[in-house]
Design an enzyme around this catalytic site. Sequence first.
Site, PDB file in Angstrom:
ATOM      1  N   HIS A 275       0.942  -1.059   0.048  1.00 19.70           N
ATOM      2  CA  HIS A 275      -0.051  -0.059  -0.025  1.00 19.70           C
ATOM      3  C   HIS A 275       0.842   1.134   0.124  1.00 19.70           C
ATOM      4  O   HIS A 275       1.043   1.715  -1.071  1.00 19.70           O
ATOM      5  CB  HIS A 275      -0.995  -0.013   1.243  1.00 19.70           C
TER       6      HIS A 275
ATOM      7  N   CYS B 200      -0.298   0.425   9.684  1.00 23.28           N
ATOM      8  CA  CYS B 200      -0.499   1.727   9.218  1.00 23.28           C
ATOM      9  C   CYS B 200      -2.109   1.890   8.736  1.00 23.28           C
ATOM     10  O   CYS B 200      -2.970   2.725   9.211  1.00 23.28           O
ATOM     11  CB  CYS B 200       0.293   2.087   7.954  1.00 23.28           C
ATOM     12  N   HIS B 201      -2.494   1.046   7.678  1.00 23.48           N
ATOM     13  CA  HIS B 201      -3.793   1.272   7.087  1.00 23.48           C
ATOM     14  C   HIS B 201      -4.814  -0.007   7.224  1.00 23.48           C
ATOM     15  O   HIS B 201      -5.551  -0.006   6.166  1.00 23.48           O
ATOM     16  CB  HIS B 201      -3.711   1.785   5.685  1.00 23.48           C
ATOM     17  N   GLY B 202      -4.177  -0.976   7.742  1.00 22.59           N
ATOM     18  CA  GLY B 202      -5.165  -2.230   8.067  1.00 22.59           C
ATOM     19  C   GLY B 202      -5.224  -3.114   6.925  1.00 22.59           C
ATOM     20  O   GLY B 202      -6.228  -3.559   6.576  1.00 22.59           O
TER      21      GLY B 202
ATOM     22  N   PRO C  49      -6.353  -2.075   2.124  1.00 24.88           N
ATOM     23  CA  PRO C  49      -6.256  -1.057   0.916  1.00 24.88           C
ATOM     24  C   PRO C  49      -5.087  -1.673  -0.012  1.00 24.88           C
ATOM     25  O   PRO C  49      -5.159  -1.070  -1.144  1.00 24.88           O
ATOM     26  CB  PRO C  49      -5.975   0.213   1.566  1.00 24.88           C
TER      27      PRO C  49
END
Lengths: 169, 417
Positions: free
Chosen positions: A114, A133-135, A148
């Site tokens: 990502h 950080c963003h799963g 993501p």
Amino acid sequence: MSDKPVTRRNFLYITTGTFTAAGAASLVWPFVDQMNPDASVKALASTEVDLRPIAPGQSITVLWRGKPVFIRRRTPEEISEAKAVSLDELPDPQDDSARAKNPEWLVMVGICTHLGCIPLGQKGEYNGWFCPCHGSHYDTSGRIRKGPAPTNLEIPDYVFLNDNTIKIG
Amino acid sequence: MSDNYVPKSAVGRWFNERLPLLDLIYGHLMPYPTPKNLNYFWTFGGILTFCLVTQIITGLVLAMHYVADADLAFASVEHIMRDVNYGWLLRYIHANGASLFFMAVYIHMARSMFYGSYKEPRELIWIIGVFIFLLMIATAFMGYVLPWGQMSFWGATVITNLFSAIPIVGESVTNWLWGGYAVGSPLLTRFFTLHYLMPFLIFALVILHVWALHVPGNNNPEGIDVVKGSQDTVPFHPHYVVKDLFALVVFLIIFAGFVFFVPNLLGHTDNYIQANPLQTPEHIVPEWYFLPFYAILRAVPDKLGGVILMVSAIAILAFLPWLDTSKVRSAKYRPLYKQFVWLFFANTIFLGYLGAQVADGMYLIMGRIATVYYFAHFIIILPLLGYIEKTKPLPKSLSEPVLSKEEKEILASGATT
């Protein structure tokens, strides 16, 4: 096109201009290229790793070209879990055998596809890796399952020099 | 200069109405009226601008790879030479560029001296030029310290020790400069910072230099005033743009000759030995462009006296417009000055030669004579010449000296009828 005759002056303008442009372009290149990886960086482009200390179920992280590389000696359960997944369920379909030359050893660049964070090992919904950080959730083969990140964790070029040593890069 | 320049494109017009930047550049580079008889010595202004920009660009790039630390600096320079892509080229351009920059600036200054360009109304252009020269000296010196070789280290030691000649506070000043009790890392780091800063100060001064120049316009080989826009001037473009570019190409051929064939000719081999604070090289010399001043420093058997004289040798240049009492500018019309100015140039080159020799015996005596002559030129010869010299009659226009007798008669008859 105009029907003006081509004069000596036209020829001189064009040749002078062409030579100037070619000269300027060739002069610009060293100033651009100096920022590319230099010889001392390229000399460090491969890393050899001794696999003997790693027991099944253990992982190590080594540095290759300034990036973390995960080397995991997978347990039989993890291997079977990775192999059992149907390719239809995967956002970035890839067979486990295409990701691990030797099923026991999974070697991947430990950078989330990502935005470049380092995923945490043996976390997340698929018992693989989880990027805080963003799963993004990766499975036991390092394939993206949820979140993501667009693609699976990258597999670097590597070869088994012998049963106990691999060379990355 | 150009009251009604209108850009061709709509975007250009939109921009120019709000900020007349294009107007400014156009005015100074295109119609700017220039005397029609400028010779090739007048191309060095453009060449020097090119040198400055080259040094800034290559320096910026080298700073991306250089490490300003006493333990790492030397190795980082070798890293640039061996590992960095085209690092050898960039460093050789930068190092030889400094030398050629000085070569060009000395020719530029000599031209000004020969043709009296520093005289009224151009005194301020000259003084700004002296400050540019001072900054160049400081920048070049600090730049030479950065590779941290033996010459770098001992050059830095000798030059910073000059400040210890100052009475009473000398030692505190040197310790302050060093950030310690000897030349070392703190000095290297601050020199790197200042070496990076100063070219931009030079650039700002160059803008003032050109701005001040474009008020009265260029001097010329005849040294007479020309009326702007008269038959004696031509527009800067294309006449001098092309002439300057041609001179620049010739200069670049010489530049490339140094960079590609003899990149270390002007350097010193000892600077490829890493700095060793425990051993001074047998014979230390500054870069060639500092040699005349170095000879003056050594000519005086007194520490403080030598320093004062060396600084004065540069500072006295700023007073040149007033030390030269003659109203006639060009040496072409000053038969005595013409000989003395050549003698001055020869003497300065001779000082440079002496600066490279061991300061002993005959060399020392000759150095003293040449030093005395250097100053005598400014404080005795130049002021006196203005009073005793019988100058030749000046031409009325730039055309007059090159016209034949017949042409002159035609002009004269045309003027009367």
